[in-house]
Write a protein that holds these residues in place. Sequence first.
Motif, PDB file in Angstrom:
ATOM      1  N   SER A  55      -5.327   3.358  -5.216  1.00 44.71           N
ATOM      2  CA  SER A  55      -5.993   3.534  -3.928  1.00 44.71           C
ATOM      3  C   SER A  55      -7.461   3.160  -4.100  1.00 44.71           C
ATOM      4  O   SER A  55      -7.938   2.939  -5.219  1.00 44.71           O
ATOM      5  CB  SER A  55      -5.858   4.986  -3.443  1.00 44.71           C
ATOM      6  N   GLY A  56      -8.168   3.078  -2.957  1.00 43.24           N
ATOM      7  CA  GLY A  56      -9.599   2.798  -2.997  1.00 43.24           C
ATOM      8  C   GLY A  56      -9.921   1.489  -3.704  1.00 43.24           C
ATOM      9  O   GLY A  56      -9.262   0.462  -3.495  1.00 43.24           O
ATOM     10  N   ALA A  57     -10.929   1.547  -4.606  1.00 41.93           N
ATOM     11  CA  ALA A  57     -11.398   0.338  -5.294  1.00 41.93           C
ATOM     12  C   ALA A  57     -10.297  -0.282  -6.141  1.00 41.93           C
ATOM     13  O   ALA A  57     -10.202  -1.511  -6.261  1.00 41.93           O
ATOM     14  CB  ALA A  57     -12.610   0.679  -6.161  1.00 41.93           C
ATOM     15  N   GLN A  58      -9.445   0.568  -6.727  1.00 44.68           N
ATOM     16  CA  GLN A  58      -8.347   0.037  -7.546  1.00 44.68           C
ATOM     17  C   GLN A  58      -7.372  -0.777  -6.692  1.00 44.68           C
ATOM     18  O   GLN A  58      -6.880  -1.826  -7.120  1.00 44.68           O
ATOM     19  CB  GLN A  58      -7.582   1.181  -8.202  1.00 44.68           C
TER      20      GLN A  58
ATOM     21  N   GLY B 131     -11.214  -1.296   3.463  1.00 40.90           N
ATOM     22  CA  GLY B 131     -12.207  -1.613   2.439  1.00 40.90           C
ATOM     23  C   GLY B 131     -13.513  -2.099   3.057  1.00 40.90           C
ATOM     24  O   GLY B 131     -14.163  -2.991   2.492  1.00 40.90           O
TER      25      GLY B 131
ATOM     26  N   GLU C 141       0.806  -1.225   0.000  1.00 40.24           N
ATOM     27  CA  GLU C 141       0.000   0.000   0.000  1.00 40.24           C
ATOM     28  C   GLU C 141       0.841   1.278   0.000  1.00 40.24           C
ATOM     29  O   GLU C 141       0.430   2.295  -0.558  1.00 40.24           O
ATOM     30  CB  GLU C 141      -0.948  -0.020   1.203  1.00 40.24           C
TER      31      GLU C 141
ATOM     32  N   ARG D  23      -6.855  -8.378  -4.788  1.00 42.95           N
ATOM     33  CA  ARG D  23      -7.536  -9.612  -5.214  1.00 42.95           C
ATOM     34  C   ARG D  23      -6.784 -10.256  -6.365  1.00 42.95           C
ATOM     35  O   ARG D  23      -6.582 -11.474  -6.412  1.00 42.95           O
ATOM     36  CB  ARG D  23      -8.983  -9.294  -5.648  1.00 42.95           C
TER      37      ARG D  23
ATOM     38  N   GLU E 131      -8.118  -2.332  -3.907  1.00 42.52           N
ATOM     39  CA  GLU E 131      -8.796  -3.587  -3.550  1.00 42.52           C
ATOM     40  C   GLU E 131      -8.700  -4.592  -4.694  1.00 42.52           C
ATOM     41  O   GLU E 131      -8.447  -5.780  -4.486  1.00 42.52           O
ATOM     42  CB  GLU E 131     -10.275  -3.311  -3.232  1.00 42.52           C
ATOM     43  N   ALA E 132      -8.894  -4.099  -5.915  1.00 42.73           N
ATOM     44  CA  ALA E 132      -8.813  -4.978  -7.089  1.00 42.73           C
ATOM     45  C   ALA E 132      -7.392  -5.512  -7.256  1.00 42.73           C
ATOM     46  O   ALA E 132      -7.190  -6.686  -7.607  1.00 42.73           O
ATOM     47  CB  ALA E 132      -9.243  -4.213  -8.338  1.00 42.73           C
TER      48      ALA E 132
END
Length: 401
Positions: free
Chosen positions: A104-107, A143, A98, A113, A109-110
Amino acid sequence: MKTGEKDTIAAHLQKCGVSRRSFLQLCSTLIVAAPVGLSLTSKATAAQVAKIVGKARRPSVIWLHFQDCTGCTETLLRTSAPDVGHLILDVISLDYHETLMAASGAQAEAALRSAIEENAGKYVLVVEGSIPARDDGVYMQLGGKPAIEVVKDVSAQAAAVIAIGSCASWGGVPSADPNPTGAVGVDSVISGKPIVNLPGCPPNPYNLLAVVLEYVTMGRLPEMDAFNRPKFAYDRVIHESCPRRAHFDAGRFAAAFGDEGHRKGYCLYKLGCKGPVTHAACATRHFNEIPGVWPIGIGAPCVGCTEKGVVWKMGTFETVPIHLATPPETYPPIFSSAGELKVGAAALVGAIAGAVGGAAWVASQRFESSMEAGVSRIAADRAHAEKLKVTSEKPVVRKED
Ligand code: SF4
């Protein structure tokens, strides 16, 4: 960030334009960081280590942050020679971190994953920071999920887990009384995975690199102690290799910061140095690639950051009990001819020195060559030894092996 099938380390370094000289220097440093205890660095030369490391595929590393100050990441990156940090990042494949990634954010998290799915079962999970476990982990969310759920989720598909720093190893600063978040180390919340603890505030980054490379080249983790710390870096207390040890043995102590003893580099025991009970390699493996750069090297007493029962549990200036005042019986006597262990000579010296104070004197005199000089100091050293019979009101949890 790269995911999926990895190049070999040698191929990747070549692609990045890293010179063989730089790679050999890194391997030499690894040998110094882990001189014993690792199969990888037991090889005779840096070239042999480089040959083995070069053939390995770059290990995928996913790095998570929880309750931390990012100091462990900083120690990896803030080397005195900037190339070293880059070189380490070229050797491993840091697929999620990180602090270093742009997303950051949703990107983000993706990206996490994706890193998990593409390297499932093969990645090394590095955890920095403690896990807040109180009240179902409500004190830290990532998240929308409690941190404790995130670490369980990501560790489930990891090949191994490395807790870097004191916070991830056993709670660290956030776990100091009254520990409002219920901060604990990684091994308190996950099970069924091999876990290595690398405590330190901060730890030495070469210990991390040595553990990761041992795992990817030899297929196993290093031998560890009862606290899951690799023995190659944590099997000795700082006091054993401290450059101020001769002053300790001779009874020369700094009594206050800035006094004459402090300016002369005397032992820091009376200022609360926890080196006698702290297992770490700081005395021999310094920081930032600069000789002498470590706490005691710059005049600050060791705070015992690798020991759960010491730092933030004892007072800063509180003195620790001394377990090693007496030299082991296997030490050769001082006045025997070279290479021989004569029981009679040892007994004679012991009789002269006498009891506990005498034994401390024997330890301090291992480096003296003159019998005359030694005998004249018996009385003075006995007085010093009396002063060294310091006991702490709070017993330290560990005893020497
Ligand atoms: S007490 Fe601390 S400063 Fe003194 S010799 Fe031991 S480790 Fe070094």
